[in-house]
Design an enzyme around this catalytic site. Sequence first.
Site, PDB file in Angstrom:
ATOM      1  CE  LYS A  40      -0.216  -0.353   4.864  1.00  0.00           C
ATOM      2  NZ  LYS A  40      -1.178  -0.771   6.372  1.00  0.00           N
ATOM      3  NE  ARG A 138      -6.828   0.869  11.225  1.00  0.00           N
ATOM      4  CZ  ARG A 138      -5.104   0.622  10.879  1.00  0.00           C
ATOM      5  NH1 ARG A 138      -4.656   0.691  11.198  1.00  0.00           N
ATOM      6  NH2 ARG A 138      -5.176  -0.321  10.107  1.00  0.00           N
ATOM      7  CE1 TYR A 270      10.444  32.557   3.051  1.00  0.00           C
ATOM      8  CE2 TYR A 270      11.113  30.053   2.349  1.00  0.00           C
ATOM      9  CZ  TYR A 270      10.517  31.293   1.812  1.00  0.00           C
ATOM     10  OH  TYR A 270       9.771  30.977   1.013  1.00  0.00           O
ATOM     11  CG  MET A 318       7.312  23.909  -1.824  1.00  0.00           C
ATOM     12  SD  MET A 318       6.377  24.675  -2.494  1.00  0.00           S
ATOM     13  CE  MET A 318       5.184  25.477  -1.341  1.00  0.00           C
TER      14      MET A 318
HETATM   15  C1  LIG Z   1      -0.688  -2.152   7.002  1.00  0.00           C
HETATM   16  C2  LIG Z   1      -1.156  -3.453   6.937  1.00  0.00           C
HETATM   17  C3  LIG Z   1      -0.233  -4.367   7.218  1.00  0.00           C
HETATM   18  C4  LIG Z   1       1.436  -4.243   7.622  1.00  0.00           C
HETATM   19  O1  LIG Z   1       1.946  -3.362   8.358  1.00  0.00           O
HETATM   20  P1  LIG Z   1       3.936  -3.801   9.031  1.00  0.00           P
HETATM   21  O2  LIG Z   1       3.795  -3.120   9.750  1.00  0.00           O
HETATM   22  O3  LIG Z   1       4.026  -2.567   7.715  1.00  0.00           O
HETATM   23  O4  LIG Z   1       4.265  -4.473   8.880  1.00  0.00           O
HETATM   24  C5  LIG Z   1      -0.587  -5.606   7.993  1.00  0.00           C
HETATM   25  N1  LIG Z   1      -1.980  -5.730   7.881  1.00  0.00           N
HETATM   26  C6  LIG Z   1      -3.044  -4.851   7.650  1.00  0.00           C
HETATM   27  C7  LIG Z   1      -4.607  -4.472   7.832  1.00  0.00           C
HETATM   28  C8  LIG Z   1      -2.361  -2.787   7.162  1.00  0.00           C
HETATM   29  O5  LIG Z   1      -2.880  -2.270   7.280  1.00  0.00           O
END
Ligand SMILES: *Cc1c(COP(=O)(O)O)cnc(C)c1O
Length: 380
Positions: A40, A138, A270, A318
């Site tokens: 992801k 969550r 800055y 930036m």
């Molecule tokens: C991001 C995620 C993982 C991976 O977690 P890591 O700590 O990067 O290994 C696994 N399961 C879910 C549901 C996640 O959202």
Amino acid sequence: MTRETSRPTLAEIDLGSLRFNFRSSRDFIGSGVKYMAVVKADAYGHGAVECSRALEAEGVDWLGVALVEEAVELRDAGCRLPVLCLGGAWEGQEETILKRSITPAIFTLSQAERLHAAAERRGESLAVHIKIDTGMGRVGVRHDRVPEFAERLVKLSRLTVEGLMTHFAAADDLAETDFTQMQTRRFWESVETFRKVGIEPEYLDLANSPAAVAHPATRSNMVRLGGILYGLGGDVLPGSAPRPKLRPVLSLKTRIAQIKSVPEGETLGYSRAFKTKRDSTIATIPIGYADGLCRGLSNVGEVIVRGRRAPIVGRISMDWTIVDVTDVGGAAEGDPVTIIGRDGGEEILAEDVARMTETISYEVTCSIGRRIPRNYKGGP
Ligand SMILES: *Cc1c(COP(=O)(O)O)cnc(C)c1O
């Protein structure tokens, strides 16, 4: 490989190290489980397509993404591995999920009903995974609502429950082991509840990187690994637990754009946030917070020039960052600058950068922006 016509700020991604980390993790965790590589957020900033290809060549079983859009990117690139969309399915994404063979991890009945209806319209069935909230708080079907959910889900005949999963809140903290064990217990109770209504899923998975490494009892029959594949174990694995050998995968590099001699007592950047305390040699490098170099590193961070650490001085802006290279000796325009990575005897890890800005290494690599080209080496 550097394109002479572009700004020399780039991320080098060592796919050989990525593959090493997967093999090393598999040796450590064992071959009795399936492996999902979580790619992801563009593989935590490392490039989802290239990393997925390399990991596929190394034998991963599944890919995990957060968005349907990310799954589509992998399919468009020709990836044939099963892809689990950990972020569920938003209304309107049902057709895409079916057409592109994406497996959604769902957590509401309305998601299930929409997917069921779309599958029925197409005369197909769809494999789904169910996300159970055992304490993360969550997304996920709350563990105490699993009985109703399972009973209603079982009536949606076009959906096959291929997996049940949960996610740990604190697997990286051994002081929270009781909580991790409670989450694990709740998960297996939920599995039992599904079995009672006749649902017997193939995949039962709980473990992210820290759980898979530090809590062997959570490995079940699949682990979902993100961070450790990218060598980002340092700040998310419990310090005292044994761990696989890992190599950093990403380096962030640029070159000095300009060198100046600046007398003592002048201010730089800055808000005039830095004043030279001596006659100084000052280098400006072409990277800023728009590239993901956190502004919080202003007057705090370091880079490596000619194998020596040099402090970031003044506010990061930036597009530009100012570095004091007085102590480097002989620094010149065009010199390579390492922001993350190794140069000579010095190394700056993503977790070092993270510590300075009170975050974790994941955020550091995820933040490296689209303006920064990724150069790959060691691919399949
Ligand atoms: C991001 C995620 C993982 C991976 O977690 P890591 O700590 O990067 O290994 C696994 N399961 C879910 C549901 C996640 O959202």
